[in-house]
Motif scaffolding. Structure first.
Motif, PDB file in Angstrom:
ATOM      1  N   ASP A   1       0.817  -1.213   0.000  1.00 19.43           N
ATOM      2  CA  ASP A   1       0.000   0.000   0.000  1.00 19.43           C
ATOM      3  C   ASP A   1       0.852   1.266   0.000  1.00 19.43           C
ATOM      4  O   ASP A   1       0.396   2.322  -0.460  1.00 19.43           O
ATOM      5  CB  ASP A   1      -0.930  -0.004   1.221  1.00 19.43           C
ATOM      6  N   LEU A   2       2.076   1.167   0.512  1.00 14.54           N
ATOM      7  CA  LEU A   2       2.997   2.303   0.471  1.00 14.54           C
ATOM      8  C   LEU A   2       3.650   2.465  -0.893  1.00 14.54           C
ATOM      9  O   LEU A   2       4.407   3.410  -1.114  1.00 14.54           O
ATOM     10  CB  LEU A   2       4.087   2.135   1.538  1.00 14.54           C
ATOM     11  N   GLY A   3       3.368   1.533  -1.805  1.00 17.24           N
ATOM     12  CA  GLY A   3       3.914   1.614  -3.152  1.00 17.24           C
ATOM     13  C   GLY A   3       5.349   1.147  -3.261  1.00 17.24           C
ATOM     14  O   GLY A   3       6.053   1.503  -4.218  1.00 17.24           O
ATOM     15  N   ARG A   4       5.791   0.341  -2.300  1.00 11.24           N
ATOM     16  CA  ARG A   4       7.154  -0.169  -2.363  1.00 11.24           C
ATOM     17  C   ARG A   4       7.325  -1.093  -3.577  1.00 11.24           C
ATOM     18  O   ARG A   4       6.458  -1.938  -3.840  1.00 11.24           O
ATOM     19  CB  ARG A   4       7.490  -0.949  -1.090  1.00 11.24           C
ATOM     20  N   PRO A   5       8.428  -0.964  -4.322  1.00 11.84           N
ATOM     21  CA  PRO A   5       8.646  -1.872  -5.449  1.00 11.84           C
ATOM     22  C   PRO A   5       8.696  -3.326  -4.974  1.00 11.84           C
ATOM     23  O   PRO A   5       9.409  -3.643  -4.022  1.00 11.84           O
ATOM     24  CB  PRO A   5       9.997  -1.415  -6.015  1.00 11.84           C
ATOM     25  N   ARG A   6       7.911  -4.166  -5.620  1.00 10.76           N
ATOM     26  CA  ARG A   6       7.786  -5.584  -5.267  1.00 10.76           C
ATOM     27  C   ARG A   6       7.289  -5.781  -3.831  1.00 10.76           C
ATOM     28  O   ARG A   6       7.393  -6.871  -3.282  1.00 10.76           O
ATOM     29  CB  ARG A   6       9.111  -6.329  -5.458  1.00 10.76           C
ATOM     30  N   GLY A   7       6.761  -4.741  -3.204  1.00 13.40           N
ATOM     31  CA  GLY A   7       6.331  -4.841  -1.812  1.00 13.40           C
ATOM     32  C   GLY A   7       7.487  -4.966  -0.843  1.00 13.40           C
ATOM     33  O   GLY A   7       7.327  -5.476   0.266  1.00 13.40           O
ATOM     34  N   ASP A   8       8.670  -4.470  -1.219  1.00 15.52           N
ATOM     35  CA  ASP A   8       9.885  -4.688  -0.435  1.00 15.52           C
ATOM     36  C   ASP A   8       9.910  -3.871   0.852  1.00 15.52           C
ATOM     37  O   ASP A   8       9.417  -2.744   0.916  1.00 15.52           O
ATOM     38  CB  ASP A   8      11.117  -4.334  -1.264  1.00 15.52           C
ATOM     39  N   MET A   9      10.528  -4.462   1.867  1.00 11.74           N
ATOM     40  CA  MET A   9      10.790  -3.771   3.134  1.00 11.74           C
ATOM     41  C   MET A   9      12.281  -3.915   3.429  1.00 11.74           C
ATOM     42  O   MET A   9      12.764  -5.012   3.709  1.00 11.74           O
ATOM     43  CB  MET A   9       9.964  -4.367   4.271  1.00 11.74           C
ATOM     44  N   TRP A  10      13.022  -2.803   3.350  1.00  9.15           N
ATOM     45  CA  TRP A  10      14.468  -2.819   3.532  1.00  9.15           C
ATOM     46  C   TRP A  10      14.845  -2.648   4.996  1.00  9.15           C
ATOM     47  O   TRP A  10      15.946  -2.977   5.398  1.00  9.15           O
ATOM     48  CB  TRP A  10      15.107  -1.712   2.702  1.00  9.15           C
TER      49      TRP A  10
END
Length: 349
Positions: free
Chosen positions: A269-278
């Protein structure tokens, strides 16, 4: 600005993310991507960078499958300053001699052992010791999270020792059709699990023991830690140590982020590419302090957490940035890294 010419060898879960991340950096150029695949995985790389065959045998198969092959890995190595090897576990170790003969620096991933490079890397912890080296190894996703979290408390002078339990996901989501763990949990066969000794390759003075098991899920890893501090501290002191550290972001059950899957949905929902969390996602409202003991739990997105570390490793080996702060500032800005995923209006991220 000097541009470092980068190759990525292996276009899988980590490799494709590293390739995209290199393209975001103002001081790096993605010269090419190497692989042996002939299916959708490598075909999605078309247009991102020239594609090379990692072996001469693969070149014909790739061309026959309609992949536009620019040459072999050997050709690619002649055009770059550094290669990031994201091939499957133990393959990279066999590539080291090729990299040395080509005279290029190389970054390996956590699937290889510490002895392959003699140096293991997490940017905030030991960037300086990687400066100018021929090679380094970015430690695994779980180890990266351990160094970030425990390093934050150690840097604040608070950490005495740590005991952690890791519930690891069974496999990558895209491979879940290949079989795996269902309706059970599989303990790792030794205590400590490998992540504890691996973290000590980066922070040798850590007193920690890890216990791990694989769970019947494919969405991220989950850590539980019991920490003994050097002294009695308040909860706010502990939270301040985490706030001061890079690449740790708070999540809260009170916001409805009650499970691993809810955080993954938030990333989408935050628009992260591929739903990634770094970032390491630390449950702020579960951090509990009792005198000189701390109890906490956090989430590790293993497909993405090592990617910013890999970018910083490139800068360290090639000398693009003089220290961790300088490199991480560029990396974190290009990624859009956050300290909290849900900000109040007007709050700084």
């Amino acid at each position: 600005m000097d541009m470092t010419r980068v190759a990525v060898n292996g276009y899988g879960v980590i490799g494709k993310r590293v390739a995209d991340a290199v393209k975001l950096q103002p001081d790096m150029e993605l010269v090419g991507i190497a692989d042996i695949a002939t299916d959708w995985r490598i075909k999605t790389a078309a247009g991102r960078a020239p594609i090379y065959a990692a072996t001469t045998e693969a070149a014909g198969d790739m061309r026959a499958a309609g992949v536009d092959v620019a040459g072999t890995l050997q050709d690619l190595l002649g055009r770059v300053d550094i290669v990031v090897d994201t091939t499957p576990k133990h393959i990279a170790a066999g590539n080291i001699e090729r990299y040395r003969q080509a005279g290029v620096k190389f970054v390996l991933q956590g699937g290889e052992s510490h002895k392959t490079t003699g140096h293991s890397f997490v940017a905030q912890a030991n960037y300086d010791s990687a400066l100018g080296r021929e090679s380094t190894r970015v430690v695994s996703c779980n180890t990266t999270s351990i160094v970030r979290i425990l390093g934050a408390l150690r840097d604040a002078g608070l950490l005495l020792k740590a005991r952690g339990v890791l519930i690891r996901r069974a496999t990558d989501p895209w491979e879940s059709h290949l079989g795996g763990i269902m309706n059970t949990m599989v303990p790792e066969p030794s205590i400590p699990s490998h992540q504890g000794p691996d973290a000590q390759t980066v922070l040798p003075d850590l007193d920690l023991v890890t216990i791990a098991a694989k769970g019947a899920h494919t969405q991220t890893h989950n850590h539980y830690w019991t920490l003994q501090l050097t002294r009695e501290a308040t909860r706010e002191e502990v939270l301040d140590a985490f706030r001061a550290a890079p690449r740790i972001a708070f999540i809260r059950i009170s916001d409805g982020l009650v499970a691993l899957n809810s955080t993954i949905e938030l990333m989408r929902d935050l628009g992260r590419p591929r739903g990634d969390m770094w970032e390491v996602a630390l449950w702020e409202d579960l951090v509990t302090v009792n005198g000189d003991e701390v109890y906490l739990t956090y989430q590790v997105f293993n497909e993405a957490i090592v990617v910013p570390e890999t970018i910083d490793a490139i800068r360290a080996l090639t000398g693009l940035a003089p220290d961790a702060a300088a490199s991480m500032a560029i990396t974190d800005a290009t990624f859009g890294m956050r300290k909290s995923f849900l900000e109040t209006p007007g709050a700084a991220s």
